[in-house]
Design an enzyme around this catalytic site. Structure first.
Site, PDB file in Angstrom:
ATOM      1  N   LYS A  34      -1.986  33.094 -51.582  1.00 42.95           N
ATOM      2  CA  LYS A  34      -0.952  33.931 -52.192  1.00 42.95           C
ATOM      3  C   LYS A  34       0.228  33.104 -52.711  1.00 42.95           C
ATOM      4  O   LYS A  34       0.375  31.918 -52.366  1.00 42.95           O
ATOM      5  CB  LYS A  34      -0.486  34.973 -51.163  1.00 42.95           C
ATOM      6  CG  LYS A  34      -1.582  35.987 -50.778  1.00 42.95           C
ATOM      7  CD  LYS A  34      -1.051  37.054 -49.829  1.00 42.95           C
ATOM      8  CE  LYS A  34      -2.116  38.089 -49.503  1.00 42.95           C
ATOM      9  NZ  LYS A  34      -1.593  39.162 -48.616  1.00 42.95           N
TER      10      LYS A  34
ATOM     11  N   HIS B 299      -5.212  36.219 -48.478  1.00 43.51           N
ATOM     12  CA  HIS B 299      -5.957  37.476 -48.468  1.00 43.51           C
ATOM     13  C   HIS B 299      -7.395  37.167 -48.099  1.00 43.51           C
ATOM     14  O   HIS B 299      -7.924  36.123 -48.487  1.00 43.51           O
ATOM     15  CB  HIS B 299      -5.935  38.127 -49.857  1.00 43.51           C
ATOM     16  CG  HIS B 299      -6.940  39.242 -49.994  1.00 43.51           C
ATOM     17  ND1 HIS B 299      -6.666  40.529 -49.597  1.00 43.51           N
ATOM     18  CD2 HIS B 299      -8.240  39.240 -50.422  1.00 43.51           C
ATOM     19  CE1 HIS B 299      -7.749  41.284 -49.796  1.00 43.51           C
ATOM     20  NE2 HIS B 299      -8.713  40.521 -50.297  1.00 43.51           N
TER      21      HIS B 299
ATOM     22  N   TYR C  18      -5.301  45.869 -55.546  1.00 46.99           N
ATOM     23  CA  TYR C  18      -4.831  46.500 -54.306  1.00 46.99           C
ATOM     24  C   TYR C  18      -4.795  48.032 -54.420  1.00 46.99           C
ATOM     25  O   TYR C  18      -4.044  48.684 -53.681  1.00 46.99           O
ATOM     26  CB  TYR C  18      -3.452  45.964 -53.934  1.00 46.99           C
ATOM     27  CG  TYR C  18      -3.479  44.628 -53.215  1.00 46.99           C
ATOM     28  CD1 TYR C  18      -4.075  44.499 -51.955  1.00 46.99           C
ATOM     29  CD2 TYR C  18      -2.880  43.495 -53.766  1.00 46.99           C
ATOM     30  CE1 TYR C  18      -4.089  43.282 -51.284  1.00 46.99           C
ATOM     31  CE2 TYR C  18      -2.893  42.266 -53.100  1.00 46.99           C
ATOM     32  CZ  TYR C  18      -3.495  42.176 -51.853  1.00 46.99           C
ATOM     33  OH  TYR C  18      -3.502  40.980 -51.177  1.00 46.99           O
TER      34      TYR C  18
ATOM     35  N   ASN D 264       2.260  36.589 -46.557  1.00 45.99           N
ATOM     36  CA  ASN D 264       1.470  36.093 -45.426  1.00 45.99           C
ATOM     37  C   ASN D 264       0.349  35.146 -45.855  1.00 45.99           C
ATOM     38  O   ASN D 264      -0.665  35.013 -45.189  1.00 45.99           O
ATOM     39  CB  ASN D 264       0.959  37.263 -44.576  1.00 45.99           C
ATOM     40  CG  ASN D 264       0.094  38.216 -45.361  1.00 45.99           C
ATOM     41  OD1 ASN D 264      -0.196  37.984 -46.531  1.00 45.99           O
ATOM     42  ND2 ASN D 264      -0.350  39.286 -44.720  1.00 45.99           N
TER      43      ASN D 264
ATOM     44  N   GLU E  61     -14.501  42.665 -54.579  1.00 43.00           N
ATOM     45  CA  GLU E  61     -13.418  41.715 -54.845  1.00 43.00           C
ATOM     46  C   GLU E  61     -13.931  40.427 -55.490  1.00 43.00           C
ATOM     47  O   GLU E  61     -13.249  39.857 -56.346  1.00 43.00           O
ATOM     48  CB  GLU E  61     -12.682  41.408 -53.536  1.00 43.00           C
ATOM     49  CG  GLU E  61     -11.912  42.621 -53.015  1.00 43.00           C
ATOM     50  CD  GLU E  61     -11.221  42.382 -51.679  1.00 43.00           C
ATOM     51  OE1 GLU E  61     -10.530  43.308 -51.212  1.00 43.00           O
ATOM     52  OE2 GLU E  61     -11.366  41.279 -51.101  1.00 43.00           O
TER      53      GLU E  61
HETATM   54  P1  GDP Z   1      -4.710  42.296 -44.694  1.00 49.90           P
HETATM   55  O1  GDP Z   1      -6.094  42.839 -44.926  1.00 49.90           O
HETATM   56  O2  GDP Z   1      -4.559  41.612 -43.362  1.00 49.90           O
HETATM   57  O3  GDP Z   1      -4.236  41.410 -45.840  1.00 49.90           O
HETATM   58  O4  GDP Z   1      -3.706  43.548 -44.612  1.00 49.90           O
HETATM   59  P2  GDP Z   1      -3.700  44.952 -45.406  1.00 49.90           P
HETATM   60  O5  GDP Z   1      -4.970  45.128 -46.193  1.00 49.90           O
HETATM   61  O6  GDP Z   1      -3.331  46.004 -44.430  1.00 49.90           O
HETATM   62  O7  GDP Z   1      -2.465  44.800 -46.408  1.00 49.90           O
HETATM   63  C1  GDP Z   1      -2.594  44.081 -47.608  1.00 49.90           C
HETATM   64  C2  GDP Z   1      -1.374  43.216 -47.784  1.00 49.90           C
HETATM   65  O8  GDP Z   1      -0.225  44.051 -47.950  1.00 49.90           O
HETATM   66  C3  GDP Z   1      -1.009  42.328 -46.586  1.00 49.90           C
HETATM   67  O9  GDP Z   1      -1.732  41.128 -46.527  1.00 49.90           O
HETATM   68  C4  GDP Z   1       0.455  42.072 -46.849  1.00 49.90           C
HETATM   69  O10 GDP Z   1       0.657  41.092 -47.875  1.00 49.90           O
HETATM   70  C5  GDP Z   1       0.917  43.435 -47.362  1.00 49.90           C
HETATM   71  N1  GDP Z   1       1.403  44.293 -46.277  1.00 49.90           N
HETATM   72  C6  GDP Z   1       0.669  44.873 -45.278  1.00 49.90           C
HETATM   73  N2  GDP Z   1       1.438  45.629 -44.469  1.00 49.90           N
HETATM   74  C7  GDP Z   1       2.713  45.536 -44.966  1.00 49.90           C
HETATM   75  C8  GDP Z   1       3.966  46.093 -44.580  1.00 49.90           C
HETATM   76  O11 GDP Z   1       4.064  46.829 -43.593  1.00 49.90           O
HETATM   77  N3  GDP Z   1       5.053  45.761 -45.351  1.00 49.90           N
HETATM   78  C9  GDP Z   1       4.950  44.946 -46.448  1.00 49.90           C
HETATM   79  N4  GDP Z   1       6.070  44.659 -47.152  1.00 49.90           N
HETATM   80  N5  GDP Z   1       3.781  44.402 -46.841  1.00 49.90           N
HETATM   81  C10 GDP Z   1       2.671  44.686 -46.116  1.00 49.90           C
HETATM   82 MG    MG Z   2      -6.785  44.166 -46.384  1.00 42.30          MG
END
Ligand code: GDP
Ligand code: MG
Length: 139
Positions: free
Chosen positions: A10, A116, A50, A113, A127
């Site tokens: 990222k 991905h 996304y 973070n 994807e």
């Molecule tokens: P991942 O699969 O571990 O990447 O997590 P998710 O699919 O739940 O979320 C996708 C991405 O959205 C995450 O990697 C973060 O970059 C972002 N994200 C997830 N939860 C949050 C949140 O509570 N707040 C914010 N600002 N970003 C989030």
């Molecule tokens: Mg995810």
């Protein structure tokens, strides 16, 4: 089972020149990078990628963040690559990520973070094909 998964380094990580350190962790654990490119995502591309998160409160911020600088999109291949990648990445929130994981070591926040990874077999297929033609993947 040999599998493929989509990985993205990222913008927070490309900005800090961490692509090599991150990919060393994948390679040390036996995952092979079988396709790779550096891209500047458009708002439309990041939004479509996304789309599953469209209803979430952080969606607009996430799309802005993912377009804030270059990303490296890549296909990782190996035994149970989908789960292995998720384990090497660590929990979404770096505060909850295990010692030694990419997110524990490098993530700036729950949003920025660093990486991905596809969350399952259907997501991996979708994807990978979002970014790569079959001929661009060389196993
Ligand atoms: P991942 O699969 O571990 O990447 O997590 P998710 O699919 O739940 O979320 C996708 C991405 O959205 C995450 O990697 C973060 O970059 C972002 N994200 C997830 N939860 C949050 C949140 O509570 N707040 C914010 N600002 N970003 C989030
Ligand atoms: Mg995810």
């Amino acid at each position: 089972m040999a599998e493929r998964t989509l990985s993205i380094i990222k913008p927070d990580a490309t900005r800090r020149n961490l692509t090599g350190k991150i990919n060393a962790k994948f390679e040390e654990k036996g995952l092979r990078i079988v396709a790779q490119k550096r891209l500047q995502l458009s708002q439309d591309q990041a939004g479509a990628f996304y789309a599953e998160h469209k209803a979430r409160p952080f969606y607009n911020d996430l799309v802005s963040f993912m377009t804030s600088g270059p990303v490296v999109v890549q296909v990782l291949e190996g035994e149970n690559a989908i789960a292995a990648n998720r384990e090497i990445m660590g929990a979404t929130n770096p505060a909850n990520a295990a010692e030694g994981t990419i997110r524990k070591e490098f993530a700036e926040s729950i949003e920025a973070n660093s990486v991905h990874g596809s969350d399952g077999p259907e997501a991996a297929v979708r994807e990978i094909s979002f970014f790569f033609a079959g001929t661009e993947i060389v196993g």
